[in-house]
Design a protein around this motif. Structure first.
Motif, mmCIF file in Angstrom:
data_model
loop_
_atom_site.group_PDB
_atom_site.id
_atom_site.type_symbol
_atom_site.label_atom_id
_atom_site.label_comp_id
_atom_site.label_asym_id
_atom_site.label_seq_id
_atom_site.Cartn_x
_atom_site.Cartn_y
_atom_site.Cartn_z
ATOM 1 N N LYS A 129 0.820 -1.231 0.000
ATOM 2 C CA LYS A 129 0.000 0.000 0.000
ATOM 3 C C LYS A 129 0.840 1.261 0.000
ATOM 4 O O LYS A 129 0.306 2.359 -0.115
ATOM 5 N N ARG B 86 2.166 2.355 2.629
ATOM 6 C CA ARG B 86 1.581 3.003 3.799
ATOM 7 C C ARG B 86 2.637 3.176 4.874
ATOM 8 O O ARG B 86 3.404 2.250 5.134
ATOM 9 N N SER C 42 -7.895 -0.746 3.934
ATOM 10 C CA SER C 42 -8.552 -0.635 2.638
ATOM 11 C C SER C 42 -7.521 -0.917 1.540
ATOM 12 O O SER C 42 -6.350 -0.550 1.673
#
Ligand code: TXA
Ligand code: MG
Length: 320
Positions: A48, A50, A135
């Motif tokens: 991701k 992230r 998500s």
């Protein structure tokens, strides 16, 4: 490209081998890995892109498994779990040691939820571990609400997408925790504040802060399309951008506009239904982001039902 299918056994095999699988939930698609396996969790952050200071939530098959992973549950939060699980509610609770610190970014609380999508429930029931799943979008972009959204953005980085169709709720889970006896909503989401308050009384909605995010989902700019989003009175915005000759797309709650081409406008719910609007929000933002418009013009909804959470996402999309 990732394989897209409905094969639960196949998804379970990848996950058991420490690989990632995109999974459908009633809120949005998640990028799932074994929550008890640090290497799998690390892959989630990498895939991701992230930052590791942004904790993940874990997904359980059953409410009854909660005490395997958390130390205790305050009465108020237990009441919310029994009313809203399985469903779009995440509770922040003190974690047990078996949850790796990487999952919680070193915090002593873990976000837990029991999702209600039937495919993912069956998948979870077939596993011996919970799934960590943020998500399934690149960090900061709009969350995916159908398998093709995941394929478009993460398809070259994962092997399998479990296809559960379009997400029924369309907004991420509502995140709730407690501090000093006070129930706090950390992220507005698929369960409205009014519904939460019906069970636990008045809650505190943590004001968003981009300087010191308690929960990076609270970061001001998040859920953002690539195109600039302007939020306000649609008639005024259309007039201003029209005068400048800017090609704009319009995202309204209920209205349609005779002077705007159909490919450049979407109404979230022509009947003014808030659940339908939530369901359509992210896919509409994606469609308009992929249109030939240079900017997206949007309006806020009345702050009732899921309108509050929808506005939260629109404001973050507009904050740059
Ligand atoms: O509906 C959902 O919650 C979806 C589906 C896949 O379950 N998941 C999701 O995950 O939205 P994610 O990672 O995109 O958003 C979770 C949010 C993040 O903003 C994270 O910072 C916050 O939850 N969070 C997780 N654990 C936390 C903790 N212990 N304390 C504070 N915030 C936490
Ligand atoms: Mg997210």
């Amino acid at each position: 490209m990732a394989e897209i299918g409905k094969n639960i056994a196949k998804a379970a095999k990848f996950l058991t081998d420490g690989e990632l699988v995109a999974i459908p939930t009633e809120t949005v698609y998640g990028l799932a890995g074994n929550a008890l396996d640090e290497n799998a969790v690390l892959k989630i952050f990498k895939t991701k892109e992230r930052p590791e200071f942004d904790p993940l939530i874990i997904h359980l098959a059953e409410k009854s498994q909660l005490m395997d992973y958390v130390q205790d549950v305050p009465e108020e939060l237990a009441a919310l779990a029994s009313r809203f699980w399985p469903g779009p509610l995440t509770l922040l609770l003190p974690k047990k040691d078996l949850i790796p610190d990487l999952v919680t970014s070193g915090l002593d609380t873990v976000g837990v939820r029991v999702p209600r999508h039937p495919l993912t429930r069956k998948l979870l029931q077939s596993l011996t571990f919970p799934l960590a799943a943020p998500s399934a979008n690149p960090f900061g972009y709009i969350s995916p609400t159908r398998a093709s959204h995941v394929q478009d953005q993460l398809g070259d980085k994962i092997r399998y997408i479990l296809d559960g169709g379009d997400c029924e709720v369309g907004l991420e889970s509502t995140i709730v925790g407690m501090e000093q006896g006070q129930v706090i909503v950390y992220r507005l989401g698929g369960i409205s504040v009014a519904d939460i308050e019906e069970t636990v009384g008045k809650v505190l909605i943590l004001p968003q802060s981009s300087s010191n995010p308690k929960s990076p989902g609270m970061l001001k700019s998040h859920y953002a399309p690539k195109k600039p989003v302007y939020l306000g009175d649609l008639d005024e915005l259309m007039e201003n951008f029209g005068r400048k000759g800017t090609v704009f797309a319009v995202l309204s709650f209920t209205r349609t506009f005779a002077e705007v081409p159909d490919s450049l406008q979407l109404a979230l719910s022509k009947e003014g239904n808030y659940d339908e609007a939530a369901r359509n929000l992210f896919s509409s933002m994606r469609l308009l982001d992929d249109s030939e418009a240079a900017v997206i013009l949007a309006q806020e909804l009345p702050e009732i039902h899921l309108g509050k959470a929808i506005n939260d996402r629109l404001r973050r999309a507009a904050a740059k």
